[in-house]
Write a protein that holds these residues in place. Structure first.
Motif, mmCIF file in Angstrom:
data_model
loop_
_atom_site.group_PDB
_atom_site.id
_atom_site.type_symbol
_atom_site.label_atom_id
_atom_site.label_comp_id
_atom_site.label_asym_id
_atom_site.label_seq_id
_atom_site.Cartn_x
_atom_site.Cartn_y
_atom_site.Cartn_z
ATOM 1 N N UNK B 105 3.972 47.900 8.925
ATOM 2 C CA UNK B 105 3.667 46.474 8.924
ATOM 3 C C UNK B 105 2.303 46.229 8.288
ATOM 4 N N UNK B 106 2.047 44.976 7.978
ATOM 5 C CA UNK B 106 0.833 44.661 7.242
ATOM 6 C C UNK B 106 0.031 43.581 7.969
ATOM 7 N N UNK B 108 -2.914 40.788 7.132
ATOM 8 C CA UNK B 108 -3.367 40.162 5.894
ATOM 9 C C UNK B 108 -4.822 39.726 5.969
ATOM 10 N N UNK B 114 -1.964 33.328 6.343
ATOM 11 C CA UNK B 114 -0.971 34.325 6.721
ATOM 12 C C UNK B 114 -0.147 33.910 7.935
ATOM 13 N N UNK B 115 -0.412 32.730 8.500
ATOM 14 C CA UNK B 115 0.418 32.248 9.610
ATOM 15 C C UNK B 115 1.108 30.964 9.183
ATOM 16 N N UNK B 123 6.658 31.470 18.481
ATOM 17 C CA UNK B 123 7.684 31.669 17.453
ATOM 18 C C UNK B 123 7.212 32.671 16.415
ATOM 19 N N UNK B 127 9.637 35.723 16.564
ATOM 20 C CA UNK B 127 10.772 35.538 15.661
ATOM 21 C C UNK B 127 11.414 36.857 15.235
ATOM 22 N N UNK B 128 10.569 37.767 14.710
ATOM 23 C CA UNK B 128 11.134 39.012 14.165
ATOM 24 C C UNK B 128 11.773 39.903 15.239
ATOM 25 N N UNK B 172 -5.960 37.817 15.335
ATOM 26 C CA UNK B 172 -5.282 38.496 16.448
ATOM 27 C C UNK B 172 -3.810 38.118 16.501
ATOM 28 N N UNK B 177 1.772 39.625 15.675
ATOM 29 C CA UNK B 177 3.040 39.464 14.967
ATOM 30 C C UNK B 177 3.522 40.805 14.420
ATOM 31 N N UNK B 178 2.572 41.584 13.838
ATOM 32 C CA UNK B 178 2.954 42.882 13.281
ATOM 33 C C UNK B 178 3.362 43.847 14.384
ATOM 34 N N UNK B 181 7.130 44.144 16.240
ATOM 35 C CA UNK B 181 8.308 44.899 15.805
ATOM 36 C C UNK B 181 8.103 46.402 15.991
#
Lengths: 309, 330
Positions: B105-106, B108, B114-115, B123, B127-128, B172, B177-178, B181
Motif C-alpha cells: 500500500x502507499x 501519499x 489524497x483523501x 467510509x 470502503x476497501x 493519519x 486507510x492503507x 487492508x
C-alpha cells in the motif's frame, strides 16, 4: 495495546467543530448574499408551485374540450366568460382562459425541460465519465462526436429530430436529449480529467477497488458542482427550445398547449390589437427562463472555486 | 539469508508524448521532429528484505515517486519487473493479483489531495476492507474504530469529513486507510514533507511504532536525508532515474562513496557546521528528456573524467552490503 497511541495525537487536535461550517450551509449563505439570487429563486419557486397547483387554482381545464366554449374566443383581459368567471388575462382564439392555459402550459414546459435535462444529464455525464476514465482513442472518438454535436445549431438539430420522429411530448424530449447530452458530456469529462489525476484516485487504485466503483463513488461525486450549474442553464435552454419548436408548429399538438403553442396561437391576432393572446404566455416564458438563468448564474459564482473569496 | 519481500528487476518507466498530426506531417516533410520521451526511471534494481526500512532519496524529478508508484502497483513498469515474494506482479491474475496488490500500500505526500473530500472518514477507511470482504458489514464499525485508535485518531470523529481535520490528522487517516487492508509493505511517498515540523516527528514515530506492531516493511521516499536518517536501515540514492548508491544508514553518513552522495551530504544542514556558507551542487539537474550520456552525474561531478561521459557505470558491490555506481571505484 492501542490506547497509548492516542496520546501521541494529543497535540495534533482537530479544529473545534463549531468553527468549521458544513459545506452545505456555507454554500447556502453565500448563495443568498445576492438579492438578485433571492428574488430569482423566489420567482422560480412561485412559478413551480403555480404550475403544480394549476388544476386547483384555475377556473378552467383548457385540455377538457367540454369546458372550453368557442363563444368565449378572443375576449379582452378582465372580460367575463360565458361560464361566469372572470378571464383576468383574456382568452385565446379557441376560447381558452389564458390564465388557466398559461399555468397548464407552464406544467408542460417545465416538465419537458426538467425531464429532458435530467435524462440528458444522466446519459451525458455517464458518457463523459467513461471518456475521461478510458482515455486514449475511446476518449478521442467520443469527444469528437461531442464536438460534432455541438457544432450544429441546437434548434436545427432539434427541428430535424422532430421532423423525423413526429409530434408528441416523448418525441420532443428525445430530440432535446439528443441536442443536450453533449454539453453534459463535455463538462463532466473536463472535471473528471482533473479529479482523475488527484492522489485519492491513485489511492483507490492501490486499494484494488473496481473501475466502476472508482468512477461512480470517487470521481463522479467530485464532478457534481459544475454539473449542477450546467444542469440549470441547460434546463432553461431546453424550455426555450421546446417553446421555439412549438411556436414553429413542430412541437406539441394544439390540444396540449405549452407556452410556445399559446404564443403561436396569438401571433395571428397581434396586428389586430389582441396583444394579450401572445404577450401573456410570452411574459410567463420569459420570467421562467430568466429566473432559472439567474439562479444558475448565482450557482456558478458560488460553486466556482476560482471566484470564491 | 532470507528472500527479499520485494524486488525490482531492471525496471524502467518511460513517458512519451506521441506526435500529433501536425508534427507527423512536419516529419514527413523532412523536419527534425521526434517523440519526446522522459526516462523517469531507467533500469533500476532494488531488493528489499522483510522488515527492512529503505530510504529512497534524491532531488525532485529524479524518478523516486515514479519508482514508488511502480512498486505500489499504481503504474506498470515500461520494462523490467516488480517481484513480490518471488512472483512477478505482472504475471498474476484474478484473486492472486488482488491479494498481492493489497499487500503493498502507499501513503501519499499531500494529505489534502489524497483523501476523497466527499467521503466520511469511516467510509474512507472502511470502503476497501468491506469491498474485499476482509470484514463483514457488521464488524466494520469496530474494525474502523480499532484502526483509528492504532493510528492515533479518535474514533468518535469518524463521521466527519476530511476538511474538518488538520494536516497531521489527515495524514493519519491516509495511513489508517492503507492499514485497513492489512498490507505488509508500505510505500511512503514524501509522507511527511507536507506537514509542520512538530507534526513530522509524531508521524515518523507512528511509522516506527506501526512497524514494530504490525511487522511492516517500508520504502520511505524523501528528499530530506535527515528524515531518512531517523527511520531507515538502509538508504538508496537516486539521480535522474538511476540508483547511484545503496548503503546501510551509518555507512552513508560516515563514508559516502558516490560523488553525488557526497555533494548531497555536504549540503545537509548540521549543528557542527553552523557557520558554513552553503553552496548548492553546481549546475542544474539535467533534463530527463535529454539526459547526458554515460554517467548522468558527470556534468556536475568534480571528479569527472573522459570515461564518465562515454560509459554508463554499473551498480556494483564495493563492500559487503554497499553498492555504488561510479567509475572512480575501478
Amino acid at each position: 495495546m492501542t490506547i497509548e497511541h492516542t496520546d501521541t495525537a494529543a497535540h495534533d487536535v482537530a479544529p473545534p467543530i463549531a468553527k468549521v461550517q458544513s459545506p452545505l450551509r456555507r454554500f447556502a449563505s453565500e448563495f443568498f448574499e445576492s438579492w438578485i439570487a433571492r428574488v430569482a429563486l423566489f420567482m422560480l419557486l412561485t412559478i413551480i408551485v403555480l404550475a403544480l397547483a394549476a388544476p386547483w387554482i384555475t377556473p378552467q381545464n383548457p385540455y377538457d374540450l367540454a369546458q372550453v366554449d368557442v363563444m368565449d374566443g378572443r375576449l379582452a383581459p378582465g372580460a367575463e366568460a360565458f361560464a361566469g368567471y372572470t378571464m383576468w388575462l383574456g382568452s385565446d382564439g379557441a376560447g381558452r382562459d389564458l390564465y388557466s392555459a398559461i399555468l397548464y402550459g407552464l406544467r408542460i414546459s417545465l416538465a419537458v425541460g426538467v425531464a429532458s435535462g435530467v435524462i440528458a444529464l444522466v446519459i451525458g455525464s455517464l458518457i463523459g465519465l467513461f471518456a475521461a476514465y478510458a482515455g486514449g482513442r475511446t476518449e478521442t472518438i467520443i469527444m469528437r462526436l461531442v464536438d460534432l454535436q455541438l457544432s450544429f445549431p441546437a434548434a436545427l438539430t432539434a427541428l430535424i429530430m422532430v421532423a423525423i420522429l413526429g409530434k408528441g411530448i416523448d418525441k420532443i424530449i428525445i430530440a432535446l436529449v439528443l441536442v443536450q447530452w453533449a454539453y453534459y458530456a463535455r463538462t463532466v469529462r473536463g472535471s473528471a480529467l482533473v479529479e482523475r489525476r488527484k492522489e485519492y484516485i491513485e489511492a483507490a487504485t492501490c486499494l484494488g477497488l473496481s473501475h466502476g466503483r472508482i468512477v461512480m463513488r470517487h470521481i463522479m461525486p467530485n464532478c457534481l458542482a459544475p454539473l449542477i450549474v450546467v444542469g440549470t442553464v441547460q434546463t432553461a435552454h431546453a424550455i426555450a427550445l421546446e417553446a421555439t419548436l412549438s411556436f414553429l408548429g413542430v412541437g406539441l399538438p394544439q390540444t396540449e398547449p405549452s407556452l410556445g403553442v399559446l404564443i403561436a396561437n396569438g401571433y395571428e391576432y397581434m396586428l389586430s390589437g389582441r396583444y394579450w393572446i401572445s404577450v401573456f404566455p410570452g411574459v410567463a416564458l420569459l420570467l421562467t427562463i430568466v429566473s432559472i438563468n439567474l439562479v444558475g448564474d448565482r450557482l456558478r459564482d458560488v460553486l466556482n472555486p476560482r471566484l470564491s473569496k | 539469508m532470507t528472500a527479499p519481500i520485494l524486488e525490482v528487476r531492471n525496471a524502467s518507466k518511460r513517458f512519451s508524448k506521441s506526435l500529433d498530426f501536425a508534427a507527423k506531417l512536419a516529419r514527413r516533410m523532412g523536419a527534425n521532429v521526434s517523440e519526446e520521451t522522459v526516462h523517469a526511471v531507467d533500469g533500476v534494481d532494488l531488493a528489499i528484505m522483510p522488515g527492512e526500512v529503505v530510504g529512497l532519496v534524491g532531488e525532485s524529478g529524479c524518478g523516486k515517486s515514479t519508482l514508488g508508484r511502480m512498486v505500489a502497483g499504481i503504474m506498470p513498469p515500461s520494462d523490467g519487473s516488480i517481484i513480490f515474494e518471488g512472483v512477478d506482479i505482472a504475471g498474476m491474475d484474478g484473486a492472486e493479483a488482488r491479494k498481492a496488490a493489497l499487500e503493498v500500500q502507499m501513503i501519499f505526500q499531500d494529505p489534502f489531495a489524497s483523501l476523497n473530500p466527499r467521503m466520511r472518514v469511516e467510509q474512507i477507511i472502511g470502503e476497501a476492507p468491506l469491498f474485499h470482504g476482509i470484514v463483514s458489514r457488521a464488524e466494520l464499525s469496530d474494525y474502523v474504530d480499532d484502526i483509528m485508535r492504532r493510528t492515533g485518531l479518535d474514533p468518535t470523529l469518524k463521521r466527519r469529513y476530511p476538511h474538518q481535520f488538520s494536516g497531521g490528522q489527515r495524514q493519519r487517516i491516509g495511513i489508517a486507510r492503507a492499514l485497513a487492508v492489512k498490507p505488509r509493505f508500505l510505500v511512503c511517498d514524501e509522507a511527511i514533507a507536507a506537514l509542520d515540523v512538530s507534526i513530522q516527528a509524531q508521524v515518523i514515530n507512528l511509522f516506527v511504532d506501526l512497524r514494530e506492531e504490525l511487522d511492516l516493511t517500508y520504502l520511505f521516499i524523501s528528499h530530506d536525508l535527515s528524515v531518512v536518517e531517523h527511520i531507515s536501515d538502509r538508504v538508496v540514492i537516486m539521480y535522474l532515474g538511476r540508483v547511484v548508491e545503496s548503503a546501510p544508514i551509518a555507512d552513508i553518513f560516515d563514508a559516502p562513496n558516490h560523488p553525488y552522495t557526497v555533494a548531497l551530504l555536504n549540503e545537509a544542514p548540521r549543528l557542527d557546521q553552523r557557520r558554513r556558507v552553503f553552496e548548492p551542487v553546481k549546475g542544474e539537474i539535467p533534463s530527463p528528456i535529454d539526459p547526458p550520456p554515460g554517467c548522468h552525474f558527470h556534468p556536475r561531478c568534480p571528479h569527472a573524467h573522459a570515461r564518465c561521459s562515454a560509459e554508463r557505470p554499473v551498480l556494483r558491490e564495493i563492500a559487503p552490503g554497499r553498492l555504488s555506481a561510479c567509475h572512480l571505484n575501478d
